[in-house]
Design an enzyme around this catalytic site. Structure first.
Site, PDB file in Angstrom:
ATOM      1  N   ARG A  70      37.297  20.862  62.257  1.00  0.00           N
ATOM      2  CA  ARG A  70      38.460  20.198  61.685  1.00  0.00           C
ATOM      3  C   ARG A  70      39.305  19.599  62.797  1.00  0.00           C
ATOM      4  NH1 ARG A  70      42.003  23.252  60.347  1.00  0.00           N
ATOM      5  NH2 ARG A  70      41.221  25.340  60.702  1.00  0.00           N
ATOM      6  N   TYR A 198      32.040  16.012  59.124  1.00  0.00           N
ATOM      7  CA  TYR A 198      31.901  17.463  59.291  1.00  0.00           C
ATOM      8  C   TYR A 198      32.838  18.248  58.381  1.00  0.00           C
ATOM      9  CZ  TYR A 198      31.103  21.903  61.570  1.00  0.00           C
ATOM     10  OH  TYR A 198      30.749  23.185  61.818  1.00  0.00           O
ATOM     11  N   GLY A 199      32.300  19.325  57.828  1.00  0.00           N
ATOM     12  CA  GLY A 199      33.038  20.402  57.162  1.00  0.00           C
ATOM     13  C   GLY A 199      34.346  20.044  56.496  1.00  0.00           C
ATOM     14  N   GLY A 200      35.379  20.730  56.940  1.00  0.00           N
ATOM     15  CA  GLY A 200      36.690  20.619  56.323  1.00  0.00           C
ATOM     16  C   GLY A 200      37.237  19.193  56.307  1.00  0.00           C
ATOM     17  N   LYS A 207      39.254  22.338  51.946  1.00  0.00           N
ATOM     18  CA  LYS A 207      40.608  22.465  52.506  1.00  0.00           C
ATOM     19  C   LYS A 207      41.546  21.380  51.970  1.00  0.00           C
ATOM     20  CE  LYS A 207      39.317  25.828  55.265  1.00  0.00           C
ATOM     21  NZ  LYS A 207      39.763  27.196  55.067  1.00  0.00           N
ATOM     22  N   HIS A 227      45.009  30.574  51.326  1.00  0.00           N
ATOM     23  CA  HIS A 227      43.861  30.698  52.228  1.00  0.00           C
ATOM     24  C   HIS A 227      43.445  32.178  52.257  1.00  0.00           C
ATOM     25  CE1 HIS A 227      42.266  29.857  56.572  1.00  0.00           C
ATOM     26  NE2 HIS A 227      41.321  29.751  55.682  1.00  0.00           N
ATOM     27  N   SER A 249      41.953  31.150  60.383  1.00  0.00           N
ATOM     28  CA  SER A 249      40.547  30.780  60.524  1.00  0.00           C
ATOM     29  C   SER A 249      39.862  31.658  61.566  1.00  0.00           C
ATOM     30  CB  SER A 249      40.449  29.325  60.964  1.00  0.00           C
ATOM     31  OG  SER A 249      41.151  28.526  60.050  1.00  0.00           O
ATOM     32  N   ALA A 250      38.618  32.034  61.245  1.00  0.00           N
ATOM     33  CA  ALA A 250      37.769  32.766  62.173  1.00  0.00           C
ATOM     34  C   ALA A 250      38.311  34.137  62.580  1.00  0.00           C
ATOM     35  CB  ALA A 250      37.460  31.918  63.406  1.00  0.00           C
ATOM     36  N   CYS A 251      38.933  34.836  61.633  1.00  0.00           N
ATOM     37  CA  CYS A 251      39.334  36.236  61.858  1.00  0.00           C
ATOM     38  C   CYS A 251      38.388  37.164  61.112  1.00  0.00           C
ATOM     39  CB  CYS A 251      40.757  36.477  61.363  1.00  0.00           C
ATOM     40  SG  CYS A 251      42.027  36.008  62.529  1.00  0.00           S
ATOM     41  N   GLY A 252      37.268  36.651  60.622  1.00  0.00           N
ATOM     42  CA  GLY A 252      36.297  37.508  59.951  1.00  0.00           C
ATOM     43  C   GLY A 252      36.513  37.621  58.450  1.00  0.00           C
ATOM     44  N   LYS A 253      37.068  36.588  57.828  1.00  0.00           N
ATOM     45  CA  LYS A 253      37.289  36.659  56.375  1.00  0.00           C
ATOM     46  C   LYS A 253      35.968  36.819  55.625  1.00  0.00           C
ATOM     47  CE  LYS A 253      39.957  33.459  54.551  1.00  0.00           C
ATOM     48  NZ  LYS A 253      40.302  32.439  55.552  1.00  0.00           N
ATOM     49  N   ASN A 255      33.212  38.125  56.676  1.00  0.00           N
ATOM     50  CA  ASN A 255      32.690  39.491  56.864  1.00  0.00           C
ATOM     51  C   ASN A 255      33.428  40.487  55.972  1.00  0.00           C
ATOM     52  OD1 ASN A 255      30.979  38.507  58.792  1.00  0.00           O
ATOM     53  ND2 ASN A 255      32.155  39.252  60.544  1.00  0.00           N
ATOM     54  N   ASP A 276      37.314  32.494  51.117  1.00  0.00           N
ATOM     55  CA  ASP A 276      38.192  31.594  51.875  1.00  0.00           C
ATOM     56  C   ASP A 276      39.445  31.155  51.111  1.00  0.00           C
ATOM     57  OD1 ASP A 276      38.621  30.140  54.300  1.00  0.00           O
ATOM     58  OD2 ASP A 276      38.045  28.291  53.285  1.00  0.00           O
ATOM     59  N   ASN A 363      31.253  26.828  66.391  1.00  0.00           N
ATOM     60  CA  ASN A 363      31.711  26.548  65.012  1.00  0.00           C
ATOM     61  C   ASN A 363      30.533  26.096  64.131  1.00  0.00           C
ATOM     62  OD1 ASN A 363      33.781  26.383  63.049  1.00  0.00           O
ATOM     63  ND2 ASN A 363      33.998  24.175  63.359  1.00  0.00           N
ATOM     64  N   ARG A 365      27.715  26.330  61.303  1.00  0.00           N
ATOM     65  CA  ARG A 365      28.002  26.817  59.946  1.00  0.00           C
ATOM     66  C   ARG A 365      26.753  26.965  59.091  1.00  0.00           C
ATOM     67  NH1 ARG A 365      33.559  28.082  58.824  1.00  0.00           N
ATOM     68  NH2 ARG A 365      34.563  27.427  60.730  1.00  0.00           N
ATOM     69  N   ASN A 492      36.428  48.973  58.079  1.00  0.00           N
ATOM     70  CA  ASN A 492      37.708  48.479  57.550  1.00  0.00           C
ATOM     71  C   ASN A 492      37.963  48.996  56.137  1.00  0.00           C
ATOM     72  OD1 ASN A 492      38.166  47.104  59.918  1.00  0.00           O
ATOM     73  ND2 ASN A 492      37.347  45.163  59.172  1.00  0.00           N
TER      74      ASN A 492
HETATM   75  O1  O2Y Z   1      35.761  23.293  61.114  1.00  0.00           O
HETATM   76  C1  O2Y Z   1      35.543  23.098  59.907  1.00  0.00           C
HETATM   77  O2  O2Y Z   1      35.424  21.983  59.424  1.00  0.00           O
HETATM   78  C2  O2Y Z   1      35.392  24.219  59.025  1.00  0.00           C
HETATM   79  S1  O2Y Z   1      36.780  25.221  59.061  1.00  0.00           S
HETATM   80  C3  O2Y Z   1      36.547  26.432  57.843  1.00  0.00           C
HETATM   81  C4  O2Y Z   1      35.384  26.492  57.123  1.00  0.00           C
HETATM   82  C5  O2Y Z   1      35.233  27.452  56.163  1.00  0.00           C
HETATM   83  C6  O2Y Z   1      36.262  28.311  55.929  1.00  0.00           C
HETATM   84  N1  O2Y Z   1      37.407  28.245  56.627  1.00  0.00           N
HETATM   85  C7  O2Y Z   1      37.555  27.349  57.590  1.00  0.00           C
HETATM   86  C8  O2Y Z   1      38.864  27.380  58.314  1.00  0.00           C
HETATM   87  O3  O2Y Z   1      39.061  26.726  59.322  1.00  0.00           O
HETATM   88  O4  O2Y Z   1      39.749  28.111  57.846  1.00  0.00           O
HETATM   89 MN    MN Z   2      39.282  29.110  56.074  1.00  0.00          MN
END
Ligand code: O2Y
Ligand code: MN
Length: 580
Positions: A70, A198-200, A207, A227, A249-253, A255, A276, A363, A365, A492
């Site tokens: 993103r 790409y992605g988001g 998002k 979120h 983002s990327a705190c292990g959601k 998981n 998410d 990153n 996916r 956890n």
């Molecule tokens: O970098 C991206 O485009 C993806 S970011 C993402 C993807 C899935 C779930 N959450 C996120 C995030 O950045 O919160």
């Molecule tokens: Mn996210």
């Protein structure tokens, strides 16, 4: 396929006139269509077939090396009044943004097919679901939307019934990082995204719609677009509590959403509803109910292995699109901490050289349908959603935040959410390891002024007396020598148990200036390699550090001026005074 909804037909005609595609394809969402998209991308090199014996129906996509995440600095909320977007968003006047983007889009689909993707965020028969239509020139986006949303014929029928939809216009463009814009026009329920595949940035249902536009709609309509992951925790007696949890983002959601109970917790089950995004509505009984607007996962691959997330690891062995992972000699996908196989080709498609950095992009996916998750909840499709017992906020903090604490009431919980901060990681572009304020984990995603957003959160207390309790967790606290104090992952669940027991008024706690904390005896750490001293460190509240934190938070709040709710200011003052 076309449509009988005039506003949609007119918009598609207008977009086609602007972008000049060679062909227009209305997505019907069928399996044949998905197959045809995959075949097209295999033929033109957009996808690479992976080992079909070990990874059936799995494919690799390599995005442009400059288009791997993103782009927050190029993401805008374009409201008539700049104050409505707030200091938490980049802003451009709507006319200026549209003029800029119209020139980008002009003729941009010449020689290409324009895919029209009607989609529904949330179960098709849910009163809480909302629909959109994404127009894109990217078959990769169309295939990902097939996995991530309920898209095609059934969604179009709902759109025609509702008579309303979010418009999302996307074009891959030249992939020039200098000519890349992700623009939101919440007043018109419109998204325009140019220059990224790409992605988001490109899967506009995620998002852009389900958070930025939906948060705006939610404020107008009296609900919350957050979120947050959603999980059901079932105890050995067969009772299930549902929890929604927000982490940056990327705190292990992902998981946490797919947590596998440890050996010590026989009879416990964790059911995934979402990893998410959660849409939260007040039900008729005054309880908060959650649906997951998405139908699939776009999860980070590195770090996924049998130990960290066995459900995800198994789920992505078939019918999965991988983006930017490495390859083994057997043509299997490979990523850091996969713990099996050896990379020979890196994410760029070059022979792997350890000196050149990671083999898979940090990153990188997987895109996969949620139905493939072994822990997929039977209520994930329930139109009325699930009742939420607890809301959890969390961040990645090496110091300060204890393992878990409970807010004193709803207003204090809003302050706790507003104070979320986390060390940055590779999911967003920029520096790694810097602590950044990320209120409610919504900094990149709130489609309006945070001051107004907190006021909206606070307003729920006036509308219900049955709101969930609010907690904060930190799995990432470290010892002075830099070691993680808490084992995390499946363990956890022990913290979630305390949270649930607090909701049932069955667990003990001690009152501190920042909220209620478990006493060491309130947390079950039996069988864990966590000494009493470590537990003490995990639960320590250092007044001096907290005074600094509150000072920093107060300074952060100042930028919201008179949009900062008085009630939040008072709540902040109350904690400052309690800290002495
Ligand atoms: O970098 C991206 O485009 C993806 S970011 C993402 C993807 C899935 C779930 N959450 C996120 C995030 O950045 O919160
Ligand atoms: Mn996210």
């Amino acid at each position: 396929m076309t449509t009988r909804l005039k506003s949609l037909g007119d918009w598609i005609a207008e977009v086609a006139e602007l972008t000049q595609p060679d062909k227009i394809h209305w997505c019907d969402g069928s399996e044949q269509e998905y197959r045809a998209l995959i075949d097209l991308m295999l033929a033109n090199g957009t996808l690479i077939e992976l080992n079909q014996k070990t990874y059936p129906n799995c494919y690799l996509h390599r995005s442009d090396p400059q288009d791997v995440a993103r782009v927050e600095h190029l993401t805008y909320v374009c409201t008539t009044n700049q104050e409505d977007a707030g200091p938490n968003n980049n802003w451009m006047p709507p006319d200026e943004a549209k003029a800029l983007l119209t020139e980008c889009f002009r003729g941009s689909m010449r020689g290409r097919t324009m895919y029209v993707i009607p989609y529904c965020m949330g179960p098709l028969d849910s009163p809480y679901a909302r629909c959109g239509v994404e127009v894109t020139d990217s078959p990769y986006v169309a295939a990902n939307m097939h996995l991530m949303t309920r898209m095609g014929k059934a969604a179009l029928e709902r759109i025609e019934r509702d008579g309303t939809f979010v418009k999302g216009l996307h074009c891959t463009g030249e992939l020039d990082p200098e000519r890349r814009y992700i623009m939101h026009f919440p007043e018109e329920l419109l998204i325009m995204s140019y220059g990224s595949g790409y992605g988001g940035n490109a899967l506009l249902g995620k998002k852009c719609h389900a958070l930025r536009i939906a948060s705006w709609q939610a404020r107008d309509e009296g609900w919350l677009a957050e979120h947050m992951l959603i999980v059901g925790i079932e105890n050995p007696r067969g009772e299930t509590h549902y929890i929604a949890a927000a982490f940056p983002s990327a705190c292990g959601k992902t998981n946490l959403a797919m947590l596998i109970p440890p050996e010590s917790h026989k009879g416990w089950k964790v059911w995934t509803l979402g990893d998410d995004i959660a849409w939260l509505h007040l039900g008729e009984d005054g309880r908060l109910r959650a649906i997951n607007p998405e139908a699939g996962y776009f999860g980070v691959v590195p770090g996924t292995n049998r130990q960290t997330n066995r459900n995800a690891f198994e789920m992505i062995t078939h019918d999965t699109i991988f983006t930017n992972v490495a390859l083994t000699a057997d043509n299997e996908p490979w990523w850091e901490e996969k713990n099996e196989g050896v990379p020979v080709i890196d994410w760029l498609g070059k022979p792997y050289e350890p000196g050149n950095g990671p083999a898979a992009h940090p990153n990188s996916r997987f895109t996969v349908s949620a139905k493939q998750n072994p822990s997929y909840s039977s209520l994930a499709e329930a139109p009325e959603g699930v009742p939420i017992s607890a809301l959890i906020f969390g961040g990645r903090r090496r110091e300060l935040a204890p393992l878990v604490y409970e807010a004193k009431d709803w207003a204090h919980g809003v302050l706790v959410g507003a104070s979320v901060a986390s060390e940055t990681t590779a999911a967003a572009t920029g520096k790694v390891g810097i602590v950044r304020r990320d209120p409610m984990a919504m900094k990149p995603f709130c489609g309006y002024n945070f001051g107004d957003y907190w006021a909206h959160w606070l307003s729920f207390a006036e509308r219900s007396s049955r709101l969930p309790k609010i907690f904060h967790v930190n799995w990432f606290r470290r010892s002075p020598d830099g070691k993680f104090l808490w084992p995390g992952f499946g363990e956890n669940l022990r913290v979630l148990r305390w949270i649930i027991e607090r909701c049932e008024n069955r667990a003990g706690a001690v009152e501190t200036p920042i909220g209620y904390l478990p006493r060491p005896e309130d947390l079950d750490v039996s069988g864990l390699d966590v000494s009493p001293q470590t537990l003490e460190q995990l639960l320590a509240v250092e007044p001096e550090q907290w005074r600094n934190e509150m000072k920093d938070l107060g300074a952060y709040f100042e930028q919201f001026g008179d949009r900062l709710p008085k009630r939040l200011r008072e709540e902040h003052r109350r904690v400052v005074e309690a800290l002495g």
